[in-house]
Design a protein around this motif. Structure first.
Motif, PDB file in Angstrom:
ATOM      1  N   VAL A   1       0.813  -1.100  -0.107  1.00 41.14           N
ATOM      2  CA  VAL A   1      -0.016   0.076  -0.160  1.00 41.14           C
ATOM      3  C   VAL A   1       1.043   1.347   0.073  1.00 41.14           C
ATOM      4  CG1 VAL A   1      -1.674   1.365   1.295  1.00 41.14           C
ATOM      5  CG2 VAL A   1      -2.138  -1.284   1.086  1.00 41.14           C
ATOM      6  N   ASN A   2       0.664   2.296  -0.910  1.00 38.17           N
ATOM      7  CA  ASN A   2       1.330   3.635  -1.064  1.00 38.17           C
ATOM      8  C   ASN A   2       0.477   4.455   0.057  1.00 38.17           C
ATOM      9  OD1 ASN A   2       3.572   5.344  -1.545  1.00 38.17           O
ATOM     10  ND2 ASN A   2       1.682   6.309  -2.411  1.00 38.17           N
ATOM     11  N   HIS A   3       1.423   5.220   0.758  1.00 33.57           N
ATOM     12  CA  HIS A   3       0.700   6.116   1.678  1.00 33.57           C
ATOM     13  C   HIS A   3       1.213   7.699   1.227  1.00 33.57           C
ATOM     14  CE1 HIS A   3      -0.361   2.851   4.293  1.00 33.57           C
ATOM     15  NE2 HIS A   3       0.817   2.410   4.283  1.00 33.57           N
ATOM     16  N   SER A   4       0.315   8.459   0.496  1.00 29.35           N
ATOM     17  CA  SER A   4       0.659   9.769  -0.064  1.00 29.35           C
ATOM     18  C   SER A   4       0.228  10.372   1.035  1.00 29.35           C
ATOM     19  CB  SER A   4      -0.437   9.998  -1.184  1.00 29.35           C
ATOM     20  OG  SER A   4      -0.086   9.009  -2.456  1.00 29.35           O
TER      21      SER A   4
ATOM     22  N   ASN B   1      -0.836  14.430  16.587  1.00 27.93           N
ATOM     23  CA  ASN B   1      -1.618  14.424  18.022  1.00 27.93           C
ATOM     24  C   ASN B   1      -3.012  14.989  17.621  1.00 27.93           C
ATOM     25  OD1 ASN B   1      -1.325  17.093  17.656  1.00 27.93           O
ATOM     26  ND2 ASN B   1       0.407  17.417  19.038  1.00 27.93           N
ATOM     27  N   GLY B   2      -3.536  15.158  18.695  1.00 23.07           N
ATOM     28  CA  GLY B   2      -5.050  15.486  18.551  1.00 23.07           C
ATOM     29  C   GLY B   2      -5.189  16.962  18.135  1.00 23.07           C
ATOM     30  N   GLU B   3      -4.340  17.827  18.638  1.00 23.16           N
ATOM     31  CA  GLU B   3      -4.380  19.252  18.494  1.00 23.16           C
ATOM     32  C   GLU B   3      -4.030  19.557  17.013  1.00 23.16           C
ATOM     33  OE1 GLU B   3      -1.794  23.187  19.695  1.00 23.16           O
ATOM     34  OE2 GLU B   3      -1.615  21.271  20.953  1.00 23.16           O
ATOM     35  N   ASP B   4      -3.229  18.747  16.249  1.00 27.62           N
ATOM     36  CA  ASP B   4      -3.035  19.005  14.891  1.00 27.62           C
ATOM     37  C   ASP B   4      -3.560  18.147  14.156  1.00 27.62           C
ATOM     38  OD1 ASP B   4      -1.229  21.208  15.502  1.00 27.62           O
ATOM     39  OD2 ASP B   4       0.502  19.873  15.297  1.00 27.62           O
ATOM     40  N   TRP B   5      -4.840  17.567  14.349  1.00 23.93           N
ATOM     41  CA  TRP B   5      -5.653  16.612  13.596  1.00 23.93           C
ATOM     42  C   TRP B   5      -5.985  17.090  12.153  1.00 23.93           C
ATOM     43  CZ3 TRP B   5     -10.206  17.650  11.309  1.00 23.93           C
ATOM     44  CH2 TRP B   5     -11.003  18.729  11.710  1.00 23.93           C
ATOM     45  N   ASN B   6      -6.046  18.246  11.899  1.00 17.85           N
ATOM     46  CA  ASN B   6      -6.698  18.840  10.583  1.00 17.85           C
ATOM     47  C   ASN B   6      -5.297  19.020   9.739  1.00 17.85           C
ATOM     48  OD1 ASN B   6      -8.393  19.571   8.992  1.00 17.85           O
ATOM     49  ND2 ASN B   6      -8.272  21.730   9.432  1.00 17.85           N
ATOM     50  N   LYS B   7      -4.044  18.819  10.195  1.00 15.97           N
ATOM     51  CA  LYS B   7      -2.977  19.340   9.483  1.00 15.97           C
ATOM     52  C   LYS B   7      -2.099  18.200   8.941  1.00 15.97           C
ATOM     53  CE  LYS B   7      -2.038  23.560  12.249  1.00 15.97           C
ATOM     54  NZ  LYS B   7      -1.085  24.066  12.929  1.00 15.97           N
ATOM     55  N   HIS B   8      -3.044  17.201   8.455  1.00 19.64           N
ATOM     56  CA  HIS B   8      -2.521  16.053   7.680  1.00 19.64           C
ATOM     57  C   HIS B   8      -3.464  15.665   6.833  1.00 19.64           C
ATOM     58  CE1 HIS B   8       0.137  14.852  10.904  1.00 19.64           C
ATOM     59  NE2 HIS B   8      -0.892  15.535  11.767  1.00 19.64           N
ATOM     60  N   ARG B   9      -3.060  15.265   5.453  1.00 24.39           N
ATOM     61  CA  ARG B   9      -3.812  14.749   4.348  1.00 24.39           C
ATOM     62  C   ARG B   9      -3.368  13.582   3.768  1.00 24.39           C
ATOM     63  NH1 ARG B   9      -6.155  18.123   6.452  1.00 24.39           N
ATOM     64  NH2 ARG B   9      -6.896  20.276   5.520  1.00 24.39           N
ATOM     65  N   VAL B  10      -3.932  12.383   3.978  1.00 19.26           N
ATOM     66  CA  VAL B  10      -3.203  11.130   3.285  1.00 19.26           C
ATOM     67  C   VAL B  10      -4.410  10.298   2.513  1.00 19.26           C
ATOM     68  CG1 VAL B  10      -2.533   8.693   4.314  1.00 19.26           C
ATOM     69  CG2 VAL B  10      -2.352  11.077   5.925  1.00 19.26           C
ATOM     70  N   VAL B  11      -3.875   9.480   1.710  1.00 20.32           N
ATOM     71  CA  VAL B  11      -4.578   8.626   0.851  1.00 20.32           C
ATOM     72  C   VAL B  11      -3.855   7.318   0.613  1.00 20.32           C
ATOM     73  CG1 VAL B  11      -5.409   8.109  -1.437  1.00 20.32           C
ATOM     74  CG2 VAL B  11      -5.998  10.390  -0.571  1.00 20.32           C
ATOM     75  N   ASP B  12      -4.377   6.536   0.960  1.00 19.33           N
ATOM     76  CA  ASP B  12      -3.874   4.951   0.878  1.00 19.33           C
ATOM     77  C   ASP B  12      -4.297   4.302  -0.122  1.00 19.33           C
ATOM     78  OD1 ASP B  12      -2.684   5.465   3.501  1.00 19.33           O
ATOM     79  OD2 ASP B  12      -4.339   4.416   4.584  1.00 19.33           O
ATOM     80  N   THR B  13      -3.237   4.031  -1.012  1.00 20.82           N
ATOM     81  CA  THR B  13      -3.624   3.214  -2.531  1.00 20.82           C
ATOM     82  C   THR B  13      -2.977   1.971  -2.482  1.00 20.82           C
ATOM     83  OG1 THR B  13      -3.299   5.406  -3.422  1.00 20.82           O
ATOM     84  CG2 THR B  13      -3.315   3.604  -4.922  1.00 20.82           C
ATOM     85  N   PRO B  14      -3.730   0.825  -2.547  1.00 15.59           N
ATOM     86  CA  PRO B  14      -3.474  -0.623  -2.729  1.00 15.59           C
ATOM     87  C   PRO B  14      -2.600  -0.412  -4.222  1.00 15.59           C
ATOM     88  CG  PRO B  14      -5.600  -0.635  -1.785  1.00 15.59           C
ATOM     89  CD  PRO B  14      -5.348   0.846  -2.228  1.00 15.59           C
ATOM     90  N   ILE B  15      -1.438  -1.145  -4.099  1.00 12.84           N
ATOM     91  CA  ILE B  15      -0.621  -1.516  -5.289  1.00 12.84           C
ATOM     92  C   ILE B  15      -0.218  -3.150  -5.205  1.00 12.84           C
ATOM     93  CG2 ILE B  15       1.278  -1.014  -7.065  1.00 12.84           C
ATOM     94  CD1 ILE B  15       1.215   1.856  -5.180  1.00 12.84           C
ATOM     95  N   PRO B  16      -1.197  -3.804  -5.940  1.00 16.83           N
ATOM     96  CA  PRO B  16      -0.948  -5.273  -5.612  1.00 16.83           C
ATOM     97  C   PRO B  16       0.506  -5.950  -6.205  1.00 16.83           C
ATOM     98  CG  PRO B  16      -3.211  -4.843  -6.569  1.00 16.83           C
ATOM     99  CD  PRO B  16      -2.531  -3.568  -6.403  1.00 16.83           C
TER     100      PRO B  16
END
Length: 200
Positions: A70-73, A81-96
């Motif tokens: 799986v690639n984690h872009s 941490n909880g305080e910075d919960w909105n300062k992350h953007r992630v998409v997980d893409t399976p690559i068989p």
């Protein structure tokens, strides 16, 4: 990388001397990554030193761990941490096919001359996987360096260590282009139809 008999492991990192050094462009790597438990290969970007992590920003173009194929872009500019919960953007893409064939990972950016705002898009094998606005307060993308590394263990591997053996991370090609495939009009359409990553 081969483990030592006393079960100590060594991670390896390459950091480019050259910065991205342009207001817009596309960085592409063709990679054959090791897929195994306890191994964490990555192709990513950080601002040039000195910088303040994580507030200046981090971009992960390719990273995978524990042989999960799986690639984690990721884009983040805050702590995990909880305080910075909105300062992350992630998409997980399976690559068989990750363990069996090279993958083409690309990252394109378009940022105004003043370094404020702008847009970025992540691609895997020519397909759009994630988009984001460049967050306020992060370092301008032109000041960032390219990093390629393989970590042994690490927090994302959940304490798992690699089995004895050799693990190759092969970079078949690494290039920086003036524009992404299809040009900047295509980039605009890719950005419109791309999806934003999930927050923490």
């Amino acid at each position: 990388q081969t483990s030592a008999p006393d079960n100590k492991y060594t991670s390896a990192r390459l950091v480019s001397h050259q910065k991205l050094d342009r207001q817009r462009g596309c960085l592409t790597a063709v990679l054959s990554a090791p897929c195994a438990g306890g191994i964490w290969p990555a192709f990513w970007l950080l601002p040039s030193k000195p910088f303040t992590w994580p507030t200046d920003g981090e971009v992960d173009i390719f990273e995978s761990w524990n042989g999960d194929s799986v690639n984690h872009s990721c884009l983040h500019w805050g702590h995990f941490n909880g305080e910075d919960w909105n300062k992350h953007r992630v998409v997980d893409t399976p690559i068989p096919g990750m363990a069996h064939q090279p993958q083409v990972m690309a990252f394109a950016w378009d940022q105004p001359d003043n370094g404020q705002g702008g847009r970025v898009v992540w691609y895997i094998n020519g397909g759009v996987v994630m988009k984001a606005d460049i967050p306020p307060g992060t370092r301008r993308i032109s000041d960032w360096n390219i990093i390629l590394n393989v970590a042994m263990g690490g927090n994302v591997c959940g304490g798992r260590l690699p089995s004895d053996g050799t693990y190759d991370f092969v970079v078949h090609e690494l290039k920086m282009s003036e524009e992404p495939i299809g040009g900047w009009n295509q980039f605009g359409m890719d950005w419109q139809r791309g999806r934003e990553g999930k927050t923490m």
